[in-house]
Scaffold this active site. Structure first.
Site, PDB file in Angstrom:
ATOM      1  N   ARG A  71       0.472  -1.048   0.131  1.00  0.00           N
ATOM      2  CA  ARG A  71      -0.236  -0.377  -0.123  1.00  0.00           C
ATOM      3  C   ARG A  71       1.049   1.170  -0.112  1.00  0.00           C
ATOM      4  NH1 ARG A  71      -4.195  -0.208   4.401  1.00  0.00           N
ATOM      5  NH2 ARG A  71      -4.239   1.930   4.202  1.00  0.00           N
ATOM      6  N   ASN A 103      -7.910   9.163   6.872  1.00  0.00           N
ATOM      7  CA  ASN A 103      -6.457   8.289   5.562  1.00  0.00           C
ATOM      8  C   ASN A 103      -5.457   8.687   5.752  1.00  0.00           C
ATOM      9  OD1 ASN A 103      -8.803   8.457   3.403  1.00  0.00           O
ATOM     10  ND2 ASN A 103      -8.192   9.975   2.551  1.00  0.00           N
ATOM     11  N   VAL A 104      -4.730   7.461   5.538  1.00  0.00           N
ATOM     12  CA  VAL A 104      -3.360   7.445   5.671  1.00  0.00           C
ATOM     13  C   VAL A 104      -1.696   7.864   4.744  1.00  0.00           C
ATOM     14  CG1 VAL A 104      -3.571   5.797   7.671  1.00  0.00           C
ATOM     15  CG2 VAL A 104      -2.752   4.892   5.736  1.00  0.00           C
ATOM     16  N   ASP A 105      -2.479   8.793   3.498  1.00  0.00           N
ATOM     17  CA  ASP A 105      -1.673   8.564   2.638  1.00  0.00           C
ATOM     18  C   ASP A 105      -1.114  10.049   2.223  1.00  0.00           C
ATOM     19  OD1 ASP A 105      -3.824  10.247   1.361  1.00  0.00           O
ATOM     20  OD2 ASP A 105      -5.230   8.799   0.483  1.00  0.00           O
ATOM     21  N   HIS A 120      -5.569   8.454  11.750  1.00  0.00           N
ATOM     22  CA  HIS A 120      -5.550   7.089  11.440  1.00  0.00           C
ATOM     23  C   HIS A 120      -3.901   6.352  11.850  1.00  0.00           C
ATOM     24  CE1 HIS A 120     -10.487   5.627  10.705  1.00  0.00           C
ATOM     25  NE2 HIS A 120      -9.765   5.902  11.410  1.00  0.00           N
ATOM     26  N   CYS A 151      13.477  -2.678  15.817  1.00  0.00           N
ATOM     27  CA  CYS A 151      14.082  -1.344  16.496  1.00  0.00           C
ATOM     28  C   CYS A 151      14.849  -1.717  16.331  1.00  0.00           C
ATOM     29  CB  CYS A 151      12.629  -1.481  17.903  1.00  0.00           C
ATOM     30  SG  CYS A 151      13.123  -0.048  18.426  1.00  0.00           S
ATOM     31  N   CYS A 154      15.439  -1.004  20.884  1.00  0.00           N
ATOM     32  CA  CYS A 154      15.100  -2.528  21.831  1.00  0.00           C
ATOM     33  C   CYS A 154      15.290  -4.074  20.713  1.00  0.00           C
ATOM     34  CB  CYS A 154      13.652  -2.327  22.734  1.00  0.00           C
ATOM     35  SG  CYS A 154      12.585  -2.377  21.563  1.00  0.00           S
TER      36      CYS A 154
HETATM   37  P1  OAD Z   1     -14.695   3.043   2.990  1.00  0.00           P
HETATM   38  O1  OAD Z   1     -14.248   2.228   1.751  1.00  0.00           O
HETATM   39  O2  OAD Z   1     -15.684   2.568   4.415  1.00  0.00           O
HETATM   40  O3  OAD Z   1     -15.545   4.121   2.503  1.00  0.00           O
HETATM   41  C1  OAD Z   1     -15.289   4.820   1.276  1.00  0.00           C
HETATM   42  C2  OAD Z   1     -16.483   6.285   0.819  1.00  0.00           C
HETATM   43  O4  OAD Z   1     -16.273   6.886  -0.372  1.00  0.00           O
HETATM   44  C3  OAD Z   1     -18.464   4.657   0.508  1.00  0.00           C
HETATM   45  O5  OAD Z   1     -19.270   5.233   0.930  1.00  0.00           O
HETATM   46  C4  OAD Z   1     -17.838   5.117  -1.187  1.00  0.00           C
HETATM   47  O6  OAD Z   1     -19.365   5.322  -1.483  1.00  0.00           O
HETATM   48  C5  OAD Z   1     -17.698   6.633  -1.118  1.00  0.00           C
HETATM   49  N1  OAD Z   1     -16.850   7.141  -2.750  1.00  0.00           N
HETATM   50  C6  OAD Z   1     -15.755   6.050  -3.417  1.00  0.00           C
HETATM   51  N2  OAD Z   1     -15.018   7.356  -4.189  1.00  0.00           N
HETATM   52  C7  OAD Z   1     -15.535   8.204  -4.118  1.00  0.00           C
HETATM   53  C8  OAD Z   1     -15.203   9.200  -4.669  1.00  0.00           C
HETATM   54  N3  OAD Z   1     -14.844   9.411  -5.683  1.00  0.00           N
HETATM   55  N4  OAD Z   1     -15.875  10.565  -4.259  1.00  0.00           N
HETATM   56  C9  OAD Z   1     -16.660  10.387  -3.047  1.00  0.00           C
HETATM   57  N5  OAD Z   1     -17.179   9.388  -2.550  1.00  0.00           N
HETATM   58  C10 OAD Z   1     -16.719   8.564  -2.769  1.00  0.00           C
HETATM   59  O7  OAD Z   1     -13.963   4.234   4.208  1.00  0.00           O
HETATM   60  P2  OAD Z   1     -13.389   5.149   5.383  1.00  0.00           P
HETATM   61  O8  OAD Z   1     -14.661   5.728   5.436  1.00  0.00           O
HETATM   62  O9  OAD Z   1     -12.642   6.086   4.595  1.00  0.00           O
HETATM   63  O10 OAD Z   1      -9.197   2.021   9.012  1.00  0.00           O
HETATM   64  O11 OAD Z   1     -13.005   3.507   6.104  1.00  0.00           O
HETATM   65  C11 OAD Z   1     -12.485   4.131   7.489  1.00  0.00           C
HETATM   66  C12 OAD Z   1     -11.739   3.754   7.663  1.00  0.00           C
HETATM   67  O12 OAD Z   1     -11.978   2.273   7.883  1.00  0.00           O
HETATM   68  C13 OAD Z   1     -10.405   3.556   7.541  1.00  0.00           C
HETATM   69  O13 OAD Z   1      -9.684   4.900   8.013  1.00  0.00           O
HETATM   70  C14 OAD Z   1      -9.751   2.435   7.413  1.00  0.00           C
HETATM   71  C15 OAD Z   1     -10.746   1.431   7.087  1.00  0.00           C
HETATM   72  O14 OAD Z   1     -10.295   0.475   7.367  1.00  0.00           O
HETATM   73  C16 OAD Z   1      -8.124   1.839   9.195  1.00  0.00           C
HETATM   74  O15 OAD Z   1      -7.143   1.259   8.220  1.00  0.00           O
HETATM   75  C17 OAD Z   1      -7.871   2.435  10.449  1.00  0.00           C
END
Ligand code: OAD
Length: 249
Positions: A71, A103-105, A120, A151, A154
């Site tokens: 990733r 987002n982590v990007d 996150h 590390c 440690c």
């Molecule tokens: P999701 O994959 O759950 O949701 C992405 C959302 O973006 C969905 O509701 C899609 O409909 C919408 N979407 C897709 N393409 C789009 C676009 N071009 N414009 C606007 N909306 C669009 O992702 P997150 O909500 O970010 O956690 O997920 C939350 C967390 O769950 C993440 O931060 C990650 C994941 O597990 C960790 O890694 C800790």
């Protein structure tokens, strides 16, 4: 240009404080898969409990390390899109804009947004799995038979500086984000399914404290009813048009 309800444009122009929560959807147009989209999302093909929990890392550290490495490569090859840039523009028009991301990007930062609150973590950073101190790549001890660098302080295994399921969000960052939501006049939820608390609840908190709520998403989410206004479509198209409509000059 897309037509937006006059009420949204007025709310944006008058806002002193705007809070914005973004999720994977805002980076989709940069070529980074979301998590839960049915065809392309990471979690449609893989299980979070195998890759994104402390227990997964204990069971199979190399699998987890390699997945984040893959990733990290995807992110390194990606560029910010028009949605990221529109939020940089929006910040130029609003006295106080707080950008909160799941987002982590780093794509918001690479577009030019400053003071981004990362709830996150960040895939570009690596930390010690025991002491949770960030370790620069130049200091990593090379991987042994386990296949993951260690590390230098440690000798514990290194891991991505990501908040996994079951872990606590960075307290100071989360409190800052929550305070911004409580004070916001307008709150945006952009490209997030709203399924992962506590981040998902931040826009709800803002709305409960009087903010005008706007959702930008290609699809309906289970939180859609909470927002006064839902703008359906890709954030890379909607956000630049919205900023242009609200502040034409
Ligand atoms: P999701 O994959 O759950 O949701 C992405 C959302 O973006 C969905 O509701 C899609 O409909 C919408 N979407 C897709 N393409 C789009 C676009 N071009 N414009 C606007 N909306 C669009 O992702 P997150 O909500 O970010 O956690 O997920 C939350 C967390 O769950 C993440 O931060 C990650 C994941 O597990 C960790 O890694 C800790």
């Amino acid at each position: 240009m897309a037509k937006f309800p006059e009420e949204i444009l007025q709310r944006l122009r008058q806002a002193e404080r705007i809070a914005i929560l973004t999720g994977a959807g805002i980076s989709a147009e940069s070529g980074i898969p979301t998590f839960r989209d049915a065809q392309t999302g990471f979690w449609s093909r893989m299980k979070p409990e195998d890759l994104a929990t402390p227990e997964a890392f204990e069971r199979n550290p190399k699998l987890v390390w390699d997945w984040y490495g893959y990733r990290r490569e995807l992110v390194a090859q990606a560029s910010p899109n028009a949605g990221h840039y529109a939020l940089v523009k929006m910040a130029e028009h609003v006295p106080q804009l707080t950008l909160i991301t799941q987002n982590v990007d780093s794509l918001h930062q690479r577009a030019g947004s400053t003071n981004v609150l990362e709830l996150h973590g960040n895939i570009g950073r690596v930390k010690c799995s025991k002491e949770h101190v960030v370790i620069e790549e130049s200091a990593w001890l090379p991987a042994d038979e386990i296949g993951v660098p260690r590390c230098p302080r440690c000798r514990a295994l290194l891991r991505p500086d990501i908040v996994w399921f079951g872990e606590v969000l960075p307290t100071k960052t989360f409190n800052h984000a929550k305070a911004a939501c409580i004070q916001a006049d307008v709150v945006f939820s952009i490209g997030t399914s709203g399924l992962v608390p506590p981040a998902a609840m931040l826009p709800v908190t803002a709305i409960e404290h009087g903010a005008y709520g706007i959702e930008v998403n290609t699809d309906q989410t289970y939180l859609s009813d909470t927002f006064e206004c839902c703008l359906r479509g890709a954030s890379g198209i909607i956000l630049p048009a919205l900023v242009k409509a609200a502040w034409p000059l």
